[in-house]
Design a protein around this motif. Sequence first.
Motif, PDB file in Angstrom:
ATOM      1  N   ARG A 146      -3.189  -0.720   8.415  1.00  0.00           N
ATOM      2  CA  ARG A 146      -2.736  -1.721   9.389  1.00  0.00           C
ATOM      3  C   ARG A 146      -2.771  -1.205  10.815  1.00  0.00           C
ATOM      4  O   ARG A 146      -2.676  -1.968  11.754  1.00  0.00           O
ATOM      5  N   ARG A 147      -2.922   0.121  10.960  1.00  0.00           N
ATOM      6  CA  ARG A 147      -2.988   0.646  12.309  1.00  0.00           C
ATOM      7  C   ARG A 147      -4.432   0.675  12.822  1.00  0.00           C
ATOM      8  O   ARG A 147      -4.689   0.820  13.989  1.00  0.00           O
ATOM      9  N   ARG A 171      -7.314  -1.641  12.026  1.00  0.00           N
ATOM     10  CA  ARG A 171      -7.996  -2.731  11.336  1.00  0.00           C
ATOM     11  C   ARG A 171      -9.395  -2.923  11.879  1.00  0.00           C
ATOM     12  O   ARG A 171      -9.611  -2.982  13.079  1.00  0.00           O
ATOM     13  N   ASP A 172     -10.328  -2.991  10.929  1.00  0.00           N
ATOM     14  CA  ASP A 172     -11.736  -3.108  11.257  1.00  0.00           C
ATOM     15  C   ASP A 172     -12.055  -4.599  11.268  1.00  0.00           C
ATOM     16  O   ASP A 172     -12.258  -5.210  10.236  1.00  0.00           O
ATOM     17  N   LEU A 178      -3.159  -4.022  -0.684  1.00  0.00           N
ATOM     18  CA  LEU A 178      -3.860  -4.826   0.315  1.00  0.00           C
ATOM     19  C   LEU A 178      -5.226  -4.214   0.607  1.00  0.00           C
ATOM     20  O   LEU A 178      -5.331  -2.998   0.807  1.00  0.00           O
ATOM     21  N   PHE A 179      -6.220  -5.085   0.623  1.00  0.00           N
ATOM     22  CA  PHE A 179      -7.588  -4.621   0.899  1.00  0.00           C
ATOM     23  C   PHE A 179      -8.192  -5.480   1.988  1.00  0.00           C
ATOM     24  O   PHE A 179      -7.868  -6.664   2.098  1.00  0.00           O
ATOM     25  N   SER A 180      -9.100  -4.886   2.764  1.00  0.00           N
ATOM     26  CA  SER A 180      -9.778  -5.698   3.782  1.00  0.00           C
ATOM     27  C   SER A 180     -11.246  -5.299   3.884  1.00  0.00           C
ATOM     28  O   SER A 180     -11.639  -4.195   3.495  1.00  0.00           O
ATOM     29  N   ALA A 181     -12.021  -6.238   4.405  1.00  0.00           N
ATOM     30  CA  ALA A 181     -13.449  -6.002   4.610  1.00  0.00           C
ATOM     31  C   ALA A 181     -13.633  -4.967   5.698  1.00  0.00           C
ATOM     32  O   ALA A 181     -12.971  -5.017   6.724  1.00  0.00           O
ATOM     33  N   VAL A 182     -14.565  -4.046   5.433  1.00  0.00           N
ATOM     34  CA  VAL A 182     -14.929  -3.056   6.449  1.00  0.00           C
ATOM     35  C   VAL A 182     -16.451  -2.958   6.492  1.00  0.00           C
ATOM     36  O   VAL A 182     -17.139  -3.451   5.588  1.00  0.00           O
ATOM     37  N   ASN A 205       0.837  -1.209   0.000  1.00  0.00           N
ATOM     38  CA  ASN A 205       0.000   0.000   0.000  1.00  0.00           C
ATOM     39  C   ASN A 205       0.873   1.261   0.000  1.00  0.00           C
ATOM     40  O   ASN A 205       0.694   2.158   0.817  1.00  0.00           O
ATOM     41  N   LEU A 212     -15.269  -3.022   1.021  1.00  0.00           N
ATOM     42  CA  LEU A 212     -13.853  -3.342   0.940  1.00  0.00           C
ATOM     43  C   LEU A 212     -13.089  -2.019   0.868  1.00  0.00           C
ATOM     44  O   LEU A 212     -13.466  -1.129   0.117  1.00  0.00           O
ATOM     45  N   ARG A 213     -12.056  -1.911   1.688  1.00  0.00           N
ATOM     46  CA  ARG A 213     -11.245  -0.693   1.632  1.00  0.00           C
ATOM     47  C   ARG A 213      -9.781  -1.088   1.631  1.00  0.00           C
ATOM     48  O   ARG A 213      -9.405  -2.185   2.058  1.00  0.00           O
ATOM     49  N   ARG A 214      -8.948  -0.156   1.207  1.00  0.00           N
ATOM     50  CA  ARG A 214      -7.515  -0.361   1.297  1.00  0.00           C
ATOM     51  C   ARG A 214      -7.158  -0.568   2.776  1.00  0.00           C
ATOM     52  O   ARG A 214      -7.653   0.155   3.641  1.00  0.00           O
ATOM     53  N   LEU A 215      -6.365  -1.575   3.033  1.00  0.00           N
ATOM     54  CA  LEU A 215      -6.064  -1.952   4.406  1.00  0.00           C
ATOM     55  C   LEU A 215      -5.279  -0.853   5.125  1.00  0.00           C
ATOM     56  O   LEU A 215      -4.322  -0.309   4.586  1.00  0.00           O
TER      57      LEU A 215
END
Lengths: 373, 71, 260
Positions: free
Chosen positions: C47-48, C50-51, B64-68, B6, C42-45
């Motif tokens: 790291r500080r 995190r949901d 990098l992507f994550s679920a929110v 990222n 979905l969002r860009r991660l």
Amino acid sequence: MLADYDFQPPDWQASGLSLYAKTAADVERALARSQRTTDDLMALLSPAARPYLETMAQLSHQLTVQRFGRTQQLFAPLYVSNACANECDYCGFSMSNRVRRKVLTAAELAMEAAFLKRQGFEHLLLVAGEAPRVAGVDYFERALQQLGPEVAQISLEVQPMSTDDYRRLHRAGLHAVLVYQETYHRPTYHQHHTRGNKADYDHRLAALARAGAAGIHRLGMGVLLGLADWRLDSLMAAHHLRYLERRCWRSRFSMSFPRLRPAEGGFIAPHPLSDADLVQLICAWRLFSPNLELSLSTREPAALREHLLPLGVTSLSAGSSTRPGGYVVEPDLALEQFSIDDNRALKDVVAAVQRLDYQPVWKDWDPHLHVSE
Amino acid sequence: MMIFCNSEGIEVAADATLADALASYLEASEGPTPKGLAVACNGEVVPHPLWSQRHLAEGDRLDLFSAVAGG
Amino acid sequence: MLTIANTSFSSRLLTGTGKFSTPATMLDALASSGTELVTLALRRLDRRDRDAIFEPLQAAGYRLLPNTSGARTAEEAIQAAQLTREAMGTPWLKLEIHPDPRYLLPDPVETLKAAERLVQLGFIVLPYVHADPVLCKRLEEVGCAAVMPLAAPIGSNQGLVTAPFIDIIIEQSRVPVIVDAGLGAPSQAADAMERGADAVLVNTAIATATHPVAMAAAFKAAVEAGFQARQAGLATPGLRAAASSPLTAFLETGGDSDVG
């Protein structure tokens, strides 16, 4: 995924039990709604609705004027062939009938069309018996190409065809396809359609879905009134309409009300309709489907047509002959499919329409919006 | 060697796999692969099962992507 | 049962997971709503920050409906969908494309384009759209599993301001119609169900209520009531009196060949 022509009408007997059990309260509920379901239609078609005929007529008239204005579309049937490979006991064209068969040549077609055009018609309904070998898709494609430059709208009431054939005819300028199921009651259907392609109930039932898939703009339905219980048959047609509306959403729909007339061979309708029945039927359809075009043919007598016209009717056939060449080619021969009761000349029909304060509409669609390739 | 997670530069071993780089970036040196994540390497989505097989090269860019939560 | 893409649901209330004060409140509210299908994004991660909502939602057994929010074009939505499928392990997708950052109104042109492609790529596509009947038919034709017309601008709590168009969509649709966005009160959700919607999606009205868990229960009851009312056949206002000159008098004046 949209090519599934899987419609089957609901069970006849079970529907009959529901329909004949409808009460005045059911009718009043149906009348009070702004949008009506097939269950409401059942009430409006039932005997319980008969005391509400005048109310139905008033509501039907209001709805029709609101949606269509004070207009009546006029069209003329042009019989191109009485050749037929079917055996249908109510029809004068049946193959076992010893009548002379005629298929119009290109020159004869031009003469008949020119006559109707001179009368003012811009919308022609080409009608033929079902004889694909002498009047098949090639014949109709040529006819469309030939008449297309002359006539604003051409509709077809002939044998059911394949999607590919409908597509060809659509490209050739076909406006509407009319395929009447005649009756949705399968045993009755088989009893009256004993030979030929028309004996295939399911092939006929799926025809309009095929025409819709081919892009045909208007799809015409009908029950041959008198063959079976008109209340139930019309209810089945309503289910068919709802099915088609969801699939063929680019098309519009029309409903015709052919009431059996004496035909060659002396057929007697097993389930005849009274005039009051016909009034109830037309009004019930209008209340069920405010946008549906309701079409009345010259089968009905002139006086009755004038009474029916304000009730919900939106299109009329006028000045009609029901045999190939009947207008100018061979005006004196007897090859009729059924006898016509409204024998008035076109100008009388137009005068009657105007007297009732409606505007005659000769075409409601203009091919000039289509840019040719 | 240097890769980017990222857009953030991080140092990883020369033979590091995508899984190694991810663990290093998330400071999750052990435990199962974090769930609800998707990774693209140089713009191309890498399926989960390939994370431990995919060897990285100097300058690779990981997104990098994550679920929110969302409606 | 509500069936979408051959999957059956007993609940006709879909819920979003956004705008809750805490993840715990969100999970409690979802449980209270009875929902079985929940949206997430979905969002860009980061790291500080995190949901951690994915694992609890999965653990609770919800079917996930990831959305493509943030996508402004068909191309971005397709990219987002592929990441989403990878991240959440599901081909289900709430397709939403809004180039307009103020009202988050969906772009019909990009949505149709993306839907067609995503169906080809094997996604189960539920597009979020204007209450546009023609667009809904076009989306159905390219293979969408349901359509999600909006009731009102998202988050506006205005209720079914698109009602006349929702009615047409319901009348014409061959796939489930899920009314999405703008439903601010349980009565509005019941209204949508009474009109024949197959389901509704609610997020803001639950998440931002003073008591989200109680509000979720209220929406659950309203959706069930609306659905049951539809099934039961709604009563209608009284019949208008007939007026003007009679249209059927001719039937009594002879000439009727009455055989019935």
